[in-house]
Design an enzyme around this catalytic site. Sequence first.
Site, PDB file in Angstrom:
ATOM      1  N   LYS A  73       1.131   4.124  -2.933  1.00 49.05           N
ATOM      2  CA  LYS A  73       0.775   5.530  -2.694  1.00 49.05           C
ATOM      3  C   LYS A  73       1.982   6.438  -2.925  1.00 49.05           C
ATOM      4  O   LYS A  73       1.838   7.570  -3.403  1.00 49.05           O
ATOM      5  CB  LYS A  73       0.224   5.705  -1.272  1.00 49.05           C
ATOM      6  CG  LYS A  73      -1.169   5.103  -1.089  1.00 49.05           C
ATOM      7  CD  LYS A  73      -2.190   5.822  -1.960  1.00 49.05           C
ATOM      8  CE  LYS A  73      -3.614   5.311  -1.744  1.00 49.05           C
ATOM      9  NZ  LYS A  73      -4.592   5.976  -2.617  1.00 49.05           N
ATOM     10  N   TYR A  90       0.835  -1.206   0.000  1.00 52.57           N
ATOM     11  CA  TYR A  90       0.000   0.000   0.000  1.00 52.57           C
ATOM     12  C   TYR A  90       0.868   1.253   0.000  1.00 52.57           C
ATOM     13  O   TYR A  90       0.681   2.167  -0.807  1.00 52.57           O
ATOM     14  CB  TYR A  90      -0.923  -0.029   1.226  1.00 52.57           C
ATOM     15  CG  TYR A  90      -1.879   1.131   1.286  1.00 52.57           C
ATOM     16  CD1 TYR A  90      -3.001   1.172   0.449  1.00 52.57           C
ATOM     17  CD2 TYR A  90      -1.669   2.193   2.171  1.00 52.57           C
ATOM     18  CE1 TYR A  90      -3.880   2.246   0.502  1.00 52.57           C
ATOM     19  CE2 TYR A  90      -2.542   3.265   2.227  1.00 52.57           C
ATOM     20  CZ  TYR A  90      -3.646   3.293   1.395  1.00 52.57           C
ATOM     21  OH  TYR A  90      -4.514   4.345   1.439  1.00 52.57           O
TER      22      TYR A  90
END
Length: 655
Positions: A556, A552
């Site tokens: 990002k 994740y």
Amino acid sequence: MHSLWNDQEAEACAGDDLALRVYTSRLLGSDEYLVMHGGGNTSVKAVVRDFLGRDVEVLYVKGSGWDLETIEKPGFPALRLDETKRLADLKALSDEEMTRQLRSFMLDPSSPSPSVEAILHAIVPAKFVDHTHADAMVTLTNNPQGEAIMQEICSDCLILPYVMPGFILSKQVHEAIRDIDLDRYKGIILMHHGIFTWSDDARVAYENMIELVSRAEAYIAEHGQTNHPEAQHDVNLPDLARIRRAVSEARGSAQLAMLDRSASAQGYASRKDVAAIATRGPITPEHVIRAKRIPAIVARQPAGDVPEVAGFSRAYATYYEAHKTEGLQMLDPAPRMAVWKENGCIAFGSSVKECGIVTDITRHTRQAIQTGESLGGWQALSEQEIFDLEYWSLEQAKLGKRGAAKEHQGKIAVVTGACSGIGKAACEALARDGATVAGIDIDPGVVDALEGMTGIVCDVTDDNAVQAAVDQVVAAFGGLDIIVCNAGIFRSGERIEEQDDEAWNRMLTVNLTATQRFMKIAIPYLKLGVRPSIIVVGSRNYAAPGPGAAAYSVSKAGITQLARVAALELAPDGVRVNVVHPDAVFDTELWTDEALERSAKRYGMTVEEYKTKNLLKTEIRSADVGRLISVMAGDVFRATTGAQVPIDGGVDRVI
Ligand code: ZN
């Protein structure tokens, strides 16, 4: 055209004049070949008891802001009849004074303003008076032989030459009917404008309208051609976006450009003589307010900055200079409609509703003009007469009441991951600020989740599907100005050495690669947009990663870097690219009550403490992030690109 009168429905209104007036007004309003968008007006005369208990004769007449199709009792302000009638005896009356006096005759000052034809309705000595701009009537009254045709088919009607609506028309009718027995006539035909019918019986007034319009239709069917050319051409969407941008520049604000590419619109736009017949003038003068006098004519393949739009604006300024009088202010010179050769007809406006009205006017106009051509020619009113109506102070006053435009009015936005959470909140904030918004989501619920917006079911990892979704939005609204790259998935609790490879790949595909593809597809349109902007939804994780969420955090970080490069690449085209980094937004689908409790327990906190474990001790909601996104897409950020804005309540590791 057939009478829609229904005995049972009429029976329900028995004894209630106003209810009956509402009923037959709606019958008229339900047929778009009789009445369109606020056009036409009706009235009924009745006796009511005023506040002091006295019986007064009143005129209930259609109020402004109401459509006959949906009108209700409050849409008919009641005016003192005698006073209203007496205005017709005056030699002259300014528009402002007429408006003021009519308002002073209203029984209830909070009612809507009465129709500008109120005086005319008052002086016709019949209980029910009906007025429309029926297509068949204006088709024939805009014919070079219009008057002769009317005398032939409506010999039982009073036929009057065109004059300005309002007091001048009331005066004309007043003088025309003063010394005649009106019972001998079935209606009044107003050349280039429309038709009036009347009776003490609601049904007779309505059915006389139907009968007279039917006669016009029969004449057209017998002598003219009502089937017009059809065509089917592919549309180049970037060209549409360029036309839209040129019109937005001419208007001074973002405009939607809604293309009617139906077979009949493309057939009209493919006619060799379209430039000549489309630019003679409107079918009824009041259309000038919504659609301007004539459309712009745009080549099939317009050149770079679409010189036809600048040409239209120059011609409009010349038209204004030729007809202006003291004290007038020129309206914006941008077209409201265009005939785009072979591609169809485009309506321009600040909202879907505004464009829809222009589209309807354009559809009826092209039908009437082509039919008129087959009947010997199309001869609209002169420029001067149209100008007088366009710059009529009463119409100017209506425009002034519109209020300030919203930040994103006329802009077009696409948001991914729009079914819930931050994506949905961004859609709602952008729409509230005036944008026309389409939300994309893999969840079929997106179709119903976005009230008043467009929901498109689409897997962001399917490039073809994303291209189709973006094309769908451009085809529907004319371009693209704002994209919000929000779609993403989250998974944690996996340290690097135990990371599931599939999960890693999936996270990078959805969060990173799909964002790049979405940008790649949207950028060609954004470069043609109005003050275009890209907002990337990052995460606090980028600046302050945590253990167990490598995939994740990396994804990002990846889209943050992607946004920075995009900011560099797109600045020359005026496209701004900024990142918002939210944290601890718990009112999203990712956070169930159990997940919240589990996490809170891990930190030894209550749920409330956990939700506000930031420097400001404040809870961050999706709506807060949505509002920030809308602001970042707007004028406050007009000189900012490549920026990263946190919305996390303050995190010491980031600060
Ligand atoms: Zn009218």
